[in-house]
Scaffold this active site. Sequence first.
Site, PDB file in Angstrom:
ATOM      1  N   GLU A 126       4.013  39.608 -58.706  1.00  0.00           N
ATOM      2  CA  GLU A 126       5.364  39.067 -58.443  1.00  0.00           C
ATOM      3  C   GLU A 126       5.638  37.852 -59.332  1.00  0.00           C
ATOM      4  O   GLU A 126       5.963  36.765 -58.838  1.00  0.00           O
ATOM      5  CB  GLU A 126       5.537  38.714 -56.953  1.00  0.00           C
ATOM      6  CG  GLU A 126       5.561  39.949 -56.081  1.00  0.00           C
ATOM      7  CD  GLU A 126       6.071  39.734 -54.659  1.00  0.00           C
ATOM      8  OE1 GLU A 126       6.372  38.587 -54.279  1.00  0.00           O
ATOM      9  OE2 GLU A 126       6.166  40.737 -53.931  1.00  0.00           O
TER      10      GLU A 126
ATOM     11  N   GLU B 222       3.131  47.198 -52.853  1.00  0.00           N
ATOM     12  CA  GLU B 222       3.346  46.445 -51.599  1.00  0.00           C
ATOM     13  C   GLU B 222       4.553  47.044 -50.915  1.00  0.00           C
ATOM     14  O   GLU B 222       5.654  47.058 -51.481  1.00  0.00           O
ATOM     15  CB  GLU B 222       3.607  44.959 -51.864  1.00  0.00           C
ATOM     16  CG  GLU B 222       2.364  44.169 -52.146  1.00  0.00           C
ATOM     17  CD  GLU B 222       2.611  42.661 -52.246  1.00  0.00           C
ATOM     18  OE1 GLU B 222       3.503  42.146 -51.548  1.00  0.00           O
ATOM     19  OE2 GLU B 222       1.904  42.028 -53.042  1.00  0.00           O
TER      20      GLU B 222
HETATM   21  O1  AHR Z   1       2.325  40.702 -48.522  1.00  0.00           O
HETATM   22  C1  AHR Z   1       2.744  39.375 -48.422  1.00  0.00           C
HETATM   23  C2  AHR Z   1       3.333  38.846 -49.722  1.00  0.00           C
HETATM   24  O2  AHR Z   1       4.493  39.550 -50.031  1.00  0.00           O
HETATM   25  C3  AHR Z   1       2.493  38.988 -50.955  1.00  0.00           C
HETATM   26  O3  AHR Z   1       1.555  37.984 -51.076  1.00  0.00           O
HETATM   27  C4  AHR Z   1       3.507  38.903 -52.048  1.00  0.00           C
HETATM   28  O4  AHR Z   1       3.112  39.589 -53.213  1.00  0.00           O
HETATM   29  C5  AHR Z   1       4.766  39.467 -51.416  1.00  0.00           C
HETATM   30  O5  AHR Z   1       5.852  38.647 -51.605  1.00  0.00           O
END
Ligand code: AHR
Length: 513
Positions: free
Chosen positions: A192, A316
């Site tokens: 990210e 994610e």
């Molecule tokens: O999963 C929690 C967080 O969400 C992670 O650390 C990040 O990559 C995303 O914003």
Amino acid sequence: MKKQLLALVATLALAAQAADVKVVVSADQPGPVIHRNIYGQFAEHLGTGIYEGMWVGPESKIPNVRGWRKDVIGALKDLHVPLVRWPGGCFADEYHWREGIGPRAKRPVKVNYNWGGVPENNAVGTHEFFDLAEQLGAEAYVNGNLGTGSPQEMAEWLEYMTSEGNSTLAQLRRKNGRDKPFRVHYFAIGNENWGCGGNMRPEYYVDLYRHWASFLRTPANNRPIFIASGGHDARTDWTETLAKGLKGVPFDAISHHGYTLPTGKWEKKGSAVGFPEAEWISTLAHTQKVDEWVRKNTAILDQHDPAKKVGFYFDEWGSWYDPEPGTNPGFLVQRNTLRDALLAALHFHVFHANAERVKMSNVAQMVNVLQAMILTSKDKFVLTPTYHAFKLYVPFQDATSLPATVENNPVYTVDKLSMPGISVTAGRGKDGKVYVGLVNANATQATELDLQVGAGVPKAVKGQVLTAGAMDAQNELGKPAQVVPQAFEAQAVNGKLTLKLPAKSVVVVAVEG
Ligand code: AHR
């Protein structure tokens, strides 16, 4: 009398609908393989996700194997977890690998600034992570630190993990107890980086990636799949810039993230339990947008990489609710209900449908954080509805996808929001059987549907159903579980195989005959 009349009307309505809804699986038109890593998991140094949830240390009274708790690992093994991503997340871009090797008592204690500002004692480091992956029989996905690291630090981590030779770093790994190299299947350069990973513009990231990737060396037989950190949700600018800008350097896949928030608003996401039907549907309808996000991004990849060499990894995903009252908001603790099980299944359907590019996805996260498989409290643990959804879909790991459509799909509407009532996916499992996964999103109405596979009607189907009385039914520590899979089967009668899907349910069946 009035009640009886209403019941009759409802039965007639259902009967009328039953003739209409039909699922057709084209068994003779195999699509791409559904890569087992679509069922990957994500474990970050966040709250009790790793510490307590999985890692208790070798000295703990909680039964463990070299520090990893036996009960949790045993349950995860039953899911055939194919891959684990570690150490973050946002944590990854502040993680310095040298702090997590050597005698644990001597490792530095840092502050986990991203997640609650709590101490991070580095008890779980490279060796412990690979031990976890090996205990699970899972592939390892290591996320490197681009945000606060250096190309040298990243290159040396890879050398430490993979070198077969006698370099000082390889010797150090041996001194720390690991003779042969670790197998690094996947390695990501940052996470990210549009946000917590450095607030970068994609153009700047591309330059950094090109620079850093040029120095990442491993033996040829232990070269990881290199992943570039991409965008999120409906955004396509990162995919476009990476696809154009990363030619000529090791670059195999793009990581993309997208969470489901019931309200769609980060300030007030919505509650994990006790929500109205309007939030049930808004959550599931939001999840269905993932398909659009994936398609928009993969269409861009198709322009720049028509040979489809670059993967699009949704590494994610999951539900993100307001934190559980009374917990550290930085720990992202939330309850997990039947709604999460449906949400997980809908994600699987999207990823199966896009299996040509989506060869990995990781649910966030494995234990105690966001949409977890398992919740723990000290020595107790409970399997969540999401866990059971993952278990139902195990036969789809490495299955060959099969086109499946719903004819006359009933529309599910609450207030002004509508979505398709039924979602379907199908595949031919490694055992040769045809599997069908179904979701009935409607929170109040059961649906009957006829199943056709190829040109014919199968003799029977057998499998499991996941449903419960309440939309927010959950499995709580110390209480009888409310969401557990039940047997589900149906036989053909007079050339028709009708499946009765309960309201708010997930069903996975194997086709027989
Ligand atoms: O999963 C929690 C967080 O969400 C992670 O650390 C990040 O990559 C995303 O914003």
